[in-house]
Design an enzyme around this catalytic site. Sequence first.
Site, PDB file in Angstrom:
ATOM      1  N   TYR A   1      -7.750   2.643   6.767  1.00 25.90           N
ATOM      2  CA  TYR A   1      -9.038   2.769   5.628  1.00 25.90           C
ATOM      3  C   TYR A   1      -9.945   2.586   5.865  1.00 25.90           C
ATOM      4  CZ  TYR A   1      -4.748   2.937   2.830  1.00 25.90           C
ATOM      5  OH  TYR A   1      -3.778   3.992   2.336  1.00 25.90           O
TER       6      TYR A   1
ATOM      7  N   ASP B   1       0.510  -1.265   0.047  1.00 21.85           N
ATOM      8  CA  ASP B   1      -0.016   0.077  -0.196  1.00 21.85           C
ATOM      9  C   ASP B   1       0.233   0.957  -0.025  1.00 21.85           C
ATOM     10  OD1 ASP B   1      -2.786   1.517   0.549  1.00 21.85           O
ATOM     11  OD2 ASP B   1      -1.649   1.881   2.088  1.00 21.85           O
TER      12      ASP B   1
ATOM     13  N   ASP C   1       4.811   0.500   3.912  1.00 22.49           N
ATOM     14  CA  ASP C   1       4.662  -0.430   5.043  1.00 22.49           C
ATOM     15  C   ASP C   1       4.578  -1.625   3.909  1.00 22.49           C
ATOM     16  OD1 ASP C   1       1.959  -0.367   4.133  1.00 22.49           O
ATOM     17  OD2 ASP C   1       2.061   0.648   5.859  1.00 22.49           O
TER      18      ASP C   1
ATOM     19  N   GLU D   1       4.970   9.599   3.341  1.00 21.40           N
ATOM     20  CA  GLU D   1       5.028   8.641   3.219  1.00 21.40           C
ATOM     21  C   GLU D   1       3.978   9.049   2.045  1.00 21.40           C
ATOM     22  OE1 GLU D   1       3.107   4.548   4.525  1.00 21.40           O
ATOM     23  OE2 GLU D   1       2.303   6.502   5.471  1.00 21.40           O
TER      24      GLU D   1
END
Length: 624
Positions: A327, A156, A159, A574
């Site tokens: 999410y 994703d 990570d 990120e």
Amino acid sequence: MYHNMWGGPLEVFQLEGHDDDQSRSMELDRAALQKLEETQQSWLLGAGEKKKKQVVDLGCIVCSRKLFTGIVTALVAVGLIIGFTVLIVKTAPKHRRHAPPPDNYTVALHKTLMFFNAQKSGKLPKHNNVSFRGNSGMQDGVDPGIHGNLIGGYYDAGDNIKFLFPQAYTMTLLSWSVIEYRAKYEAAGELAHVTELIKWGMDYILKTFNSTGLQIYNETTTHIDYIYAQVGTGTTGGDATATATPNDHSCWERPEDMDYPRPVSQLGTGSDLAGEMAAALAAASIVFKDNAPYSQRLVNGARALFKMAREKRGRYSAGGSDAAQFYNSSGYFDEFLWGGAWLYYATGNSSYLQLVTTYGIGRNAGAYGGGPYYGVFDWDNKLFGAQVLLTRLRILQSPGYPYEEVLKNFHNHTNLVMCSYLPLYKRFPRTPGGLIILNRGNPAPLQYTANAAFLAVLFSDYMIAGDVPGWYCGSQFYTADTMRNFAKSQVDYILGKNPRKMSYVVGYGNKYPKQVHHRAASIPKNKRKYGCQEGWRFRDSKKANPNTIVGAMVGGPDTKDRFHDVRSNYNFTEPTLAGNAGLAFALVALSGGDSSSGVDASNIFSAIPPQYPAPPPPSPPWTP
């Protein structure tokens, strides 16, 4: 008597005879005289000084010697020039005419798509072109209790978790961008690349649900019992390094070195997730329509998933699941609109259009309301994307009654949202440098900005394709190119036209983030394995990442245009699949310059039969 030229007499005797004989004799005498004169002249001039002829007899043509000499000289000169020119051309180095350099948006598109290569899980293709990545996650879903396996797909973000909800959304956006701008992808040399990325995602999504009779779909027999929603886990209890069981967030390891458990999350309900998966498969089926068996398999899966979404209602992230921390879904009626619209385009089945133009579906999705996030499109709320998608249908197909009333409503609300993006109306705040803040000051604003940019270009291109000159915001009329200019301003900010003069896309420009929050990018690839806890020293290092994760769009600045290039602060540094998908869409839409072709107006309608709008019902009889 005649006198010759030396002074002596020359007597000519007239012979008696016929007049004709006399005439011939005189002609012979003249010829002899002329010959004598030429002999005398040659004798006087001496050897080598004979008088040249003044003409040249070529048989069929007689010309003067001077003219003949000039012509021959000219022909020789021309021949020498031609021969010399040919010699130069043959021996000189080749200088091919090069195409003009690609525009900035095309250059950024090349890099942005490379980010998806870096996020691949499973057995990588030979030409993945990311040197620091290798095969990983080769045991994902390899379990007797799981049908098949869950190897493949995409990680994703920074990570190593595979979240299906944002991954399916990402694939929907990439497919949508190809459907609209296939010619632009081809012009950029990226069509094969982006379709390969989509297929990589589709092949994984097809593994994530069980189905009965999927190859030949039947409404009554094909059904889905469960979906594998996630591989890996990130629950840490607040302290990423202190959890008892190692997982994807408590460990800082390269994907290739993962040695901790990666549990699989299985769901029996999840209307939002199933609806998004249906949208992804339906959109991809249009991309791959030339591969009929594969396209049909995608369509069948989309139908079965949408049926599950409608019959087994509920949020996939309800009940405090692991996904809810990362999410969390706020509802599923937006996925009914989104998935239903895509299934209508993929199948041409009017029942899907009837569903999405049902007033109650739109009302429950929030289509007619307001709120601070109205008009914000992202992985959670697909409402505005669905409205734009259906506005396309109204502008370019105009299906008429009985769909017109709701479609017109969606179109009007799309107009209003586009107005809200313009700085004049101050609906959304902006940073001092001009970045629109659609997520109301929350971290990582760039993915929302990129989404607004691509939707704005689509709206502009739909109007141009439908010969619509513009739209009104109140009494103010705006031309179609207004939203393209808005999109440019926002994408230019992302690419470096901002107060920090920094590109937020890694590898683009001269100045970009160096400490990206990303495990694979931050740990050196040196044939040494760094364990779960050992890897944290690379996250906390002050040095630049040893591996450049080209194309990654990071979270972005705060509301004051400030940015902290610190690996440990994921809010700033990120990247995510969902963010990069919106950026890729915006970049391809803007690529090629303003004079380049816009959307493919007809491709998305290829499965829809000709429209014959039904006449509206008659008005009720008038009564006094």
